[in-house]
Design a protein around this motif. Sequence first.
Motif, PDB file in Angstrom:
ATOM      1  N   HIS A  29      -3.889   1.752   0.922  1.00  0.00           N
ATOM      2  CA  HIS A  29      -3.767   1.052  -0.353  1.00  0.00           C
ATOM      3  C   HIS A  29      -5.139   0.632  -0.874  1.00  0.00           C
ATOM      4  O   HIS A  29      -6.067   0.354  -0.132  1.00  0.00           O
ATOM      5  N   ASN A  30      -5.255   0.584  -2.180  1.00  0.00           N
ATOM      6  CA  ASN A  30      -6.406  -0.010  -2.870  1.00  0.00           C
ATOM      7  C   ASN A  30      -7.735   0.666  -2.537  1.00  0.00           C
ATOM      8  O   ASN A  30      -8.765   0.010  -2.430  1.00  0.00           O
ATOM      9  N   ILE A  31      -7.714   1.985  -2.349  1.00  0.00           N
ATOM     10  CA  ILE A  31      -8.979   2.666  -2.056  1.00  0.00           C
ATOM     11  C   ILE A  31      -9.317   3.717  -3.113  1.00  0.00           C
ATOM     12  O   ILE A  31     -10.333   4.398  -2.991  1.00  0.00           O
ATOM     13  N   GLU A  32      -8.472   3.848  -4.147  1.00  0.00           N
ATOM     14  CA  GLU A  32      -8.692   4.906  -5.139  1.00  0.00           C
ATOM     15  C   GLU A  32     -10.052   4.771  -5.817  1.00  0.00           C
ATOM     16  O   GLU A  32     -10.787   5.760  -5.970  1.00  0.00           O
ATOM     17  N   GLU A  33     -10.402   3.532  -6.211  1.00  0.00           N
ATOM     18  CA  GLU A  33     -11.673   3.331  -6.896  1.00  0.00           C
ATOM     19  C   GLU A  33     -12.849   3.670  -5.976  1.00  0.00           C
ATOM     20  O   GLU A  33     -13.837   4.275  -6.400  1.00  0.00           O
ATOM     21  N   GLU A  34     -12.742   3.301  -4.705  1.00  0.00           N
ATOM     22  CA  GLU A  34     -13.800   3.600  -3.752  1.00  0.00           C
ATOM     23  C   GLU A  34     -13.965   5.108  -3.577  1.00  0.00           C
ATOM     24  O   GLU A  34     -15.092   5.618  -3.534  1.00  0.00           O
TER      25      GLU A  34
ATOM     26  N   VAL B 157     -19.936  -4.187  -3.702  1.00  0.00           N
ATOM     27  CA  VAL B 157     -18.977  -4.480  -4.767  1.00  0.00           C
ATOM     28  C   VAL B 157     -17.578  -4.613  -4.194  1.00  0.00           C
ATOM     29  O   VAL B 157     -16.802  -5.464  -4.598  1.00  0.00           O
ATOM     30  N   GLU B 158     -17.284  -3.803  -3.183  1.00  0.00           N
ATOM     31  CA  GLU B 158     -15.928  -3.800  -2.639  1.00  0.00           C
ATOM     32  C   GLU B 158     -15.654  -4.982  -1.736  1.00  0.00           C
ATOM     33  O   GLU B 158     -14.527  -5.397  -1.576  1.00  0.00           O
TER      34      GLU B 158
ATOM     35  N   SER C 211      -7.936  -4.007   4.194  1.00  0.00           N
ATOM     36  CA  SER C 211      -8.524  -2.970   5.043  1.00  0.00           C
ATOM     37  C   SER C 211      -7.803  -1.656   4.818  1.00  0.00           C
ATOM     38  O   SER C 211      -6.594  -1.561   4.934  1.00  0.00           O
ATOM     39  N   SER C 212      -8.566  -0.616   4.510  1.00  0.00           N
ATOM     40  CA  SER C 212      -7.943   0.668   4.214  1.00  0.00           C
ATOM     41  C   SER C 212      -7.396   1.341   5.459  1.00  0.00           C
ATOM     42  O   SER C 212      -6.630   2.270   5.367  1.00  0.00           O
TER      43      SER C 212
ATOM     44  N   GLY D  61       0.697  -4.403   2.254  1.00  0.00           N
ATOM     45  CA  GLY D  61       0.659  -4.140   0.821  1.00  0.00           C
ATOM     46  C   GLY D  61      -0.618  -4.649   0.210  1.00  0.00           C
ATOM     47  O   GLY D  61      -1.528  -5.099   0.886  1.00  0.00           O
ATOM     48  N   SER D  62      -0.664  -4.627  -1.127  1.00  0.00           N
ATOM     49  CA  SER D  62      -1.885  -5.011  -1.809  1.00  0.00           C
ATOM     50  C   SER D  62      -2.170  -6.497  -1.705  1.00  0.00           C
ATOM     51  O   SER D  62      -3.259  -6.941  -2.013  1.00  0.00           O
TER      52      SER D  62
END
Length: 647
Positions: free
Chosen positions: A572-577, A612-613, A621-622, A628-629
Motif C-alpha cells: 500500500h501507498n507506494i505508487e508515488e515512490e 520526502v517519504e 511500511s511497504s 491498510g493505509s
Amino acid sequence: MVANFGCVVLASVLVISLGVNSEPVQDKQALLDFLSQTKHSNRIHWNSSTSACDWIGVQCDANRSFVYTLRLPGVGLVGSIPPNTIGRLNNLRVLSLRANGLSGEIPADFSNLTLLRSLYLQDNAFRGPFPSSVTSLTRLARLDLSSNNFSGPIPFGVNNMTHLTGLFLQNNKFSGSLPSISSGGLDEFNVANNSLNGSIPDTLSKYPASSFAGNLGLCGGPLRPCNPFFPSPAPSPSEPISPTTSGRNLSTGAIIAIAVGSAIVALLLLLLLILCLRKRQRQPSKQKKPVAADTRVVPPAEAGTSSSKDDITGASTEGERNKLVFFEGGVYSFDLEDLLRASAEVLGKGSVGTSYKAVLEEETTVVVKRLKDVAVSKKEFEMQMEMLGKIRHENVVPLRAFYYSKDEKLLVSDFMRDGSLSALLHGSRGSGRTPLGWDNRMRIALSTARGLAHLHVSGKAVHGNIKASNILLRPDQEACISDFGLNPLFGNTTPPSRVAGYRAPEVLETRKVSFKSDVYSFGVLLLELLTGKAPNQASLGEEGIDLPRWVQSVVREEWTAEVFDVELMRYHNIEEEMVQLLQIAMTCVSTVPDQRPSMPEVVRMIEEMNRVETDDGLRQSSDDPSKGSDGQTPPTESRTTPRSGTP
C-alpha cells in the motif's frame, strides 16, 4: 405455444450448426503451412475441407475456437521446422513432435507460444545451442529435449521457466558447467550423457547420480567429490625428459666407454661436493629471516608493485611468480598451497572467467575468480590491481588478494552468503517464494548507487559490467558491488559488458566503457527492480526490444501501472515512490550520455526521495501488506534515515 416451441427449436438448430461449423481458421492455415513445408511420410492425412479440430493429432478447446494440443509423435516428419508455421499457434498448450527425423535449430518464433505447458521434442536430430526461444516460455511445466544433438552451455535463462516440474536434457552434446537452477518445484531432472564439467550446484545435488551419469567432467553432489579448482603446476622445464629411443643398437665398446665416462664424472662431482661442504663449514653461519613460502602482504600504496628491479621488469624467480599477493588490512591468512587443497564449487561462468566458491581446510570461504584471455603485461596487471586493491567502501566487495603467473590470473574476494540480486529477483517465482519487498528494493537501489558513486569519485574506477548478478547482498539487504574495474585487463578483446541488456548505446559502437555508461547500466538495474523483468528477457513482447524501450512504450500508452512488478501490487501507498524512482531510472538511461546525471547526483536524488517519504511519519511500511493505509509504520520496518553527504 406452437410458435414459441418453433422459436426454441430454431434457436437450438442455430446453436448446433454454429458449434459444428466453428473453425479455428488461422490455426488451421498455420497447420496446413507446416505440413506442406515439411517432408513427411503418408501417415498424416489432413483434409482441408474438414475442420482442423477433427484432424488426427489435433485437439481444440471446448468452443473449437483454437488449437489446444498438437501431438504428432513418430509420424515420419523430416527436416527442419519451418518458421512462421507452428509459431502461429498462439493458444497452444501441448506440443509433441517426438520420435521423428526433425533437424536444424528450433525456430525463434517458438517464443510466441507463451501459453505452452508441455513441449516434447525428444528423439529427433535437432542441433544448435539451447533454444533461446524456449527459455521465454515461462508457463512450461514439462520440457523434454533429450536424445538430440543440442550443444553449447545450458543457459541460466532456464530459471525463467518457474513452473517446470520436469526438465530432460540427457543424450545431447551440452558442454560447460551446470548453472544454478532453482529446483523448488522441479520433480524430475536429467542431464546424463552430455559433455558437462565442473561441480554440481547445491540446488541440483538432491537428484540421483543417474541424472548426471556420462558427464566425465562433472563432480560433487551425488557424484565423486570435486578436485581443487586450481590446476597442479606444470612440470618445470628443468625436469628430466625421457629421451627417444634410437633405432640403432650401441656396440659393446661404446657401452663400456659410456659407463667409464659416467663413473669418472660421478667421482669428480662427489669430490667437488666434499670441497664445497668443507669450505662452507669454515664460514660463520649467518642468521636468516624466515620468509613465507607462497604469500606476501603488500600495503595498498605498494600493492601490485614489485620490491625489486627484477620484479618490475618481470625477471622474477620461479618462487616469486608463485606468490599470492594480499592487500594490507585483509582478514585472511592462507597461501597458495591452501588454495591448491581447497574444495570448490562453480558460482558462475562468464566471458572473462569463472568464479568459484573455495572452502579452505580451516573452513575459510572465499570467492576466487579465474580470469581468462588477459591481454596486458604483468606490470600493467599489477598496476590495475594496485588501484583496485585500495578501494574500500561498505557497498563494494573488497579485493583481498591476487595471483599472477604466465598461465593463471586469479582474484580473491569475500564470499557473500546471501547471494546476488539476480538470484533473489529472478531465481524462483513459483509458490512458496518470499517476494522482494519495496523497502528492500529501495535499500538495494540506494546502497548500490552509493557503492558505484564511491567507485567513480574516490576510486576513479569505471565498473564496466553493472548487472544484477554482480550486485551481492549482505544479511541486512544492503548491496555490495563486485567484479569492478576489470575491463582494462582485456584491452579490446572482450566486449565491455557481457549482458547486452545493460549496455549503453555508445558502448555497442565504441566498445569503450565510461562513467556515463555505468550510469546507463545502473538505470537499467533500477528498471529491473521496478518491473521484475530481466533486461535480457525475451518475453518483453516485440522481438529485439530492450528494457528501457519496453518501459517507454508502456508509459507512452499511459499504462504506467502495467510497468511495475506484480509482486509489488500487494503493498500500500507506494505508487508515488515507484513513479519517482521510475523517473530517476529513465533519466539514467537517456540515449545521450551528457544528459545522464553523475552517480553522486543519482545518490542525492534517491536520498531526497526518501526524505520526502519519511518526514511525515505517516507512510506505512511497504513490506507489510497486511495493514491498510491507516497503519502506523513499526520502528523495525521503517526505512533507514538517509546518510548525509555524498560518498
